[in-house]
Write an enzyme that holds these catalytic residues in place. Sequence first.
Site, short mmCIF file in Angstrom:
data_model
loop_
_atom_site.label_atom_id
_atom_site.label_comp_id
_atom_site.label_asym_id
_atom_site.label_seq_id
_atom_site.Cartn_x
_atom_site.Cartn_y
_atom_site.Cartn_z
N CYS A 105 5.79 -7.85 22.20
CA CYS A 105 4.92 -7.25 23.34
C CYS A 105 5.04 -8.63 23.52
CB CYS A 105 3.72 -6.58 22.96
SG CYS A 105 2.49 -7.49 21.76
N1 LIG Z 1 0.78 -2.54 18.90
C1 LIG Z 1 1.30 -3.15 19.67
O1 LIG Z 1 0.95 -3.49 20.94
C2 LIG Z 1 2.54 -3.24 18.99
C3 LIG Z 1 3.41 -3.61 20.62
C4 LIG Z 1 5.11 -4.21 20.30
C5 LIG Z 1 5.75 -4.20 18.59
N2 LIG Z 1 4.13 -3.44 17.47
C6 LIG Z 1 5.46 -2.81 16.14
O2 LIG Z 1 5.26 -2.13 15.95
C7 LIG Z 1 5.14 -1.72 14.72
C8 LIG Z 1 4.08 -0.36 15.01
O3 LIG Z 1 2.70 -0.79 15.00
P1 LIG Z 1 0.92 0.32 15.57
O4 LIG Z 1 0.74 -0.95 16.52
O5 LIG Z 1 1.77 1.47 15.97
O6 LIG Z 1 0.70 -0.12 14.41
P2 LIG Z 1 -0.61 0.70 13.58
O7 LIG Z 1 -1.04 1.22 14.49
O8 LIG Z 1 -0.80 0.20 12.58
O9 LIG Z 1 0.66 1.48 12.66
C9 LIG Z 1 2.03 1.42 11.55
C10 LIG Z 1 1.89 2.84 11.25
O10 LIG Z 1 2.41 2.40 9.68
C11 LIG Z 1 2.68 3.46 9.06
N3 LIG Z 1 3.10 2.61 7.92
C12 LIG Z 1 2.17 1.71 6.91
N4 LIG Z 1 3.15 1.14 6.22
C13 LIG Z 1 4.09 1.99 6.22
C14 LIG Z 1 4.97 2.42 4.82
N5 LIG Z 1 5.53 1.22 3.65
N6 LIG Z 1 6.36 2.66 5.28
C15 LIG Z 1 6.25 3.72 6.20
N7 LIG Z 1 5.52 3.50 6.99
C16 LIG Z 1 4.34 2.92 6.55
C17 LIG Z 1 1.38 3.62 8.83
O11 LIG Z 1 1.33 5.05 8.82
P3 LIG Z 1 1.39 6.29 7.45
O12 LIG Z 1 0.53 5.17 6.54
O13 LIG Z 1 0.71 7.48 8.15
O14 LIG Z 1 2.80 6.43 7.10
C18 LIG Z 1 0.64 3.34 9.92
O15 LIG Z 1 0.58 4.57 10.88
C19 LIG Z 1 4.46 -3.14 14.27
O16 LIG Z 1 5.77 -3.67 13.03
C20 LIG Z 1 4.27 -4.14 15.41
O17 LIG Z 1 3.92 -5.47 15.26
C21 LIG Z 1 3.13 -2.86 18.63
#
Ligand SMILES: NC(=O)c1ccc[n+]([C@@H]2O[C@H](COP(=O)([O-])OP(=O)(O)OC[C@H]3O[C@@H](n4cnc5c(N)ncnc54)[C@H](OP(=O)(O)O)[C@@H]3O)[C@@H](O)[C@H]2O)c1
EC number: 1.2.1.38
Length: 343
Positions: A147
């Site tokens: 981001c």
């Molecule tokens: N939030 C932002 O603004 C943003 C912006 C750009 C990029 N990102 C990137 O996008 C990714 C997701 O971000 P997010 O904000 O959506 O995070 P989040 O809300 O913490 O969601 C991450 C999801 O990953 C799943 N997870 C956790 N451990 C796992 C594993 N071992 N294997 C498979 N799935 C797993 C979890 O779902 P389950 O427990 O249901 O599997 C969780 O719901 C991250 O890498 C983050 O750095 C985020």
Amino acid sequence: MKTAIIGATGYGGIELIRLLSNHPSVEQIAVFSSSQQGVKMTDSYPHISERFFESLQDISIEALQGFDVIFLSTPPGVSAEWSSKLSAAAKVIDLSGDLRINDPAEYEKWYGRETASKEILNKAVYGLSEWNREQIKEAQIIANPGCYPTAVLLGMIPLVKSGAVDAATIIIDAKSGTTGAGRSASAMTHYSEMNDNLKIYKVNEHKHIPEIEQELAGFLNDTVTITLSTHLVPMTRGMMATMYASVPEGFDEQKIKEILESSYKNTPFVRVRPHKQMPSTREVNASNFCDIGWVYDERTKRLTLVSVIDNLVKGASGQAVQNMNIMFGLEETAGLNGLPVFP
Ligand SMILES: NC(=O)c1ccc[n+]([C@@H]2O[C@H](COP(=O)([O-])OP(=O)(O)OC[C@H]3O[C@@H](n4cnc5c(N)ncnc54)[C@H](OP(=O)(O)O)[C@@H]3O)[C@@H](O)[C@H]2O)c1
């Protein structure tokens, strides 16, 4: 299009569901979870009831066959493991930082873990849609940008590329809403810590520093080191990167205007504001826009450039859908035409 989302229960995942549900070419959105197999998505997110009916499936190679594209919206380490297995069967778009850093030693230094295989890193195309469109068209795997890097690079690339700023002087002061930290609660982000508060974090240690330096270096043909300060602000969505840099002899307000405007005149989502008209995060809220404002100070010969995005849309899931559109030869704006939610 048949699509699948791993990590659907997180903020990036639920934003993908929102955008793909409104996409004219998407007929299936399958959702996968490492911890909630069999649970209905609507149990965690009742706001999608009566519109979204899928239950979460276990993540396995067998269950992930038959999709056109698989999104990984997962924490670091997951796509390093899964993207090689999945990319044999479908196009893969990874929202994590796992595949963004080309140099394994740099990845290991900043992420504190082992990187993906060389083969996958070589295959992964950095998905900054506006600047890598031709490579994205041919890609099997996309490393969707972070981001902060999206906001910073869209602002700085045109100027660094044309020598209109001295890259060695770039200082970035960036702020994010708390969804940038994902859905899990933490002492850093929960209400009583964040409400009515402003926090600076990871000074000189943010994982997005090597990503920004790597991409700017590619346009400069030289190494770049930046200073990036990141802050959490008490709002849910939105990100603002305020950037400062010295402008060399030979460049002025008119030239900066021409460089910025010509760089983005044919892009649907980057909007360059007139000189001194500054954008606010609300003006891009829930949209795939990146709005860029700028002020050139004749007195100090410095440029102040402000770039705003919605961290969950252009900073994550929206850019991922934009990349899907480019990869599959669809209209680049498909599913992303909504106006910002204002006020
Ligand atoms: N939030 C932002 O603004 C943003 C912006 C750009 C990029 N990102 C990137 O996008 C990714 C997701 O971000 P997010 O904000 O959506 O995070 P989040 O809300 O913490 O969601 C991450 C999801 O990953 C799943 N997870 C956790 N451990 C796992 C594993 N071992 N294997 C498979 N799935 C797993 C979890 O779902 P389950 O427990 O249901 O599997 C969780 O719901 C991250 O890498 C983050 O750095 C985020």
